[in-house]
Design an enzyme around this catalytic site. Structure first.
Site, mmCIF file in Angstrom:
data_model
loop_
_atom_site.group_PDB
_atom_site.id
_atom_site.type_symbol
_atom_site.label_atom_id
_atom_site.label_comp_id
_atom_site.label_asym_id
_atom_site.label_seq_id
_atom_site.Cartn_x
_atom_site.Cartn_y
_atom_site.Cartn_z
ATOM 1 C CE LYS A 7 -0.150 2.193 3.411
ATOM 2 N NZ LYS A 7 -0.093 2.879 4.729
ATOM 3 C CG ASP A 134 -3.598 2.119 6.419
ATOM 4 O OD1 ASP A 134 -4.345 3.113 6.406
ATOM 5 O OD2 ASP A 134 -2.356 2.186 6.479
HETATM 6 O O1 C5P Z 1 -5.319 1.625 12.998
HETATM 7 P P1 C5P Z 1 -3.943 1.136 13.265
HETATM 8 O O2 C5P Z 1 -3.914 0.103 14.378
HETATM 9 O O3 C5P Z 1 -3.235 0.639 12.048
HETATM 10 O O4 C5P Z 1 -3.137 2.389 13.768
HETATM 11 C C1 C5P Z 1 -1.921 2.303 14.470
HETATM 12 C C2 C5P Z 1 -1.740 3.569 15.276
HETATM 13 O O5 C5P Z 1 -1.589 4.681 14.405
HETATM 14 C C3 C5P Z 1 -2.941 3.902 16.135
HETATM 15 O O6 C5P Z 1 -2.846 3.290 17.380
HETATM 16 C C4 C5P Z 1 -2.843 5.411 16.244
HETATM 17 O O7 C5P Z 1 -1.900 5.759 17.230
HETATM 18 C C5 C5P Z 1 -2.259 5.811 14.919
HETATM 19 N N1 C5P Z 1 -3.284 6.266 13.943
HETATM 20 C C6 C5P Z 1 -3.882 7.497 14.127
HETATM 21 N N2 C5P Z 1 -4.824 7.937 13.233
HETATM 22 C C7 C5P Z 1 -5.173 7.183 12.182
HETATM 23 C C8 C5P Z 1 -4.567 5.914 11.968
HETATM 24 C C9 C5P Z 1 -3.616 5.494 12.877
HETATM 25 O O8 C5P Z 1 -3.586 8.213 15.092
HETATM 26 N N3 C5P Z 1 -6.072 7.637 11.322
#
Ligand code: C5P
Length: 281
Positions: A7, A134
């Site tokens: 990605k 994602d």
């Molecule tokens: O959603 P995911 O677990 O992949 O995201 C990892 C970390 O990235 C989250 O815990 C958060 O701290 C940060 N994040 C964020 N805003 C987003 C996506 C991710 O703050 N839109």
């Protein structure tokens, strides 16, 4: 067999920090033809074995996003079917090109087929988002504009198909959470996706855009700047930038020969960097 397509965030605008701790994003997703490879066969229980260049850095137990994805499908679809999953880990870990998210998404696509599940689009999107911001985009693996946490998607199929891309990582894992945490909190403005027609204009929108996480990422991993400088100095580059929260950076080229030439030049100058040539799908 499923490919967990790499990605790439061609642009990533961070607009706000939300009350739930996530950040409000505007991003342009693109996907490479190459990535990790996942296959599976029916088994009594769930298990995972991993090979490939980055297998040593991954755990194949319950914390692995592939096993978590498989368990989430079992729970949501009330099935006790099992699977032996095989992953070839080609993409670097914690590198901003969705390795874990793409693997989880490929697991969902694979098990729905293997277990012959009749799952609604809504249920699939719910499982995907529960696994990571994602993952919904990676389930589709089509070029798209992403809003919200990245899960509100407007797909723009084939917007970038066939464009040559070079991905370069200085082999420094970075934590997505740490990079978002280091964001300065300043909204630097919206993505401009008003070029028409959208399929042709999206590349211009990406070029006009930014990655608001590259500043904080460079502070934590200064080598990213060397990668960006190296990519920007190559011939035939349409756009070069960091993807996601880094440290992988990319360059898009207007022809495959320039992309291959850049690959060879960067590889010989930096034999320790990870480099992959692909095309956008
Ligand atoms: O959603 P995911 O677990 O992949 O995201 C990892 C970390 O990235 C989250 O815990 C958060 O701290 C940060 N994040 C964020 N805003 C987003 C996506 C991710 O703050 N839109």
């Amino acid at each position: 067999m499923e490919t967990a397509y790499a990605k790439i965030n061609l642009a990533l605008h961070v607009r706000d920090k939300r009350a739930d701790g996530y950040h409000e994003l505007e991003t342009i997703f693109a996907f490479a033809e190459h990535g990790d490879l996942l296959s599976a066969e029916i088994a009594d229980t769930l298990s995972l074995s991993i090979d490939g260049p980055f297998c040593a850095e991954l755990d194949c137990g319950d914390t692995n996003l592939i096993i978590r994805a498989a368990k989430a499908v079992q729970v949501a679809m009330k099935t006790t079917q099992g699977a032996q999953l095989y992953l070839t880990k080609n993409l670097p870990i914690a590198s901003g090109i969705g390795g874990g998210s793409a693997d989880a998404a490929a697991t969902l696509r694979l098990l729905i087929r293997l277990w012959k599940l009749d799952i609604s689009q809504e249920a699939l999107e719910n499982i995907a988002l529960q696994l990571g911001s994602d993952v919904p985009a990676c389930v589709k693996s089509e070029s798209a504009i992403g809003m919200g946490r990245g899960e509100e998607l407007e797909t723009v199929p084939f917007a970038f198909t066939g464009i040559s891309i070079l991905l370069v990582n200085p082999r420094i894992p970075v934590s997505t959470a740490a990079i978002f945490h280091a964001w300065d909190g300043v909204d630097k403005g919206a993505l401009d996706c008003n070029h028409h027609p959208i399929e042709q204009g999206l590349l211009q929108s990406a070029i006009d855009g930014r990655n608001d996480l590259s500043g904080p990422a460079i502070l934590l991993a200064p080598q990213i700047n060397d990668v960006l400088t190296s990519l920007a100095s190559q011939s035939g580059v349409i756009l070069s930038r960091m993807s996601g929260s880094g440290a992988t950076c990319f360059a898009l080229f207007d022809n495959a020969a320039d992309c291959e030439h850049a690959h060879a030049a960067i590889q010989s100058a930096h034999p320790d960097w990870w480099i992959m040539t692909s095309k956008l799908r």
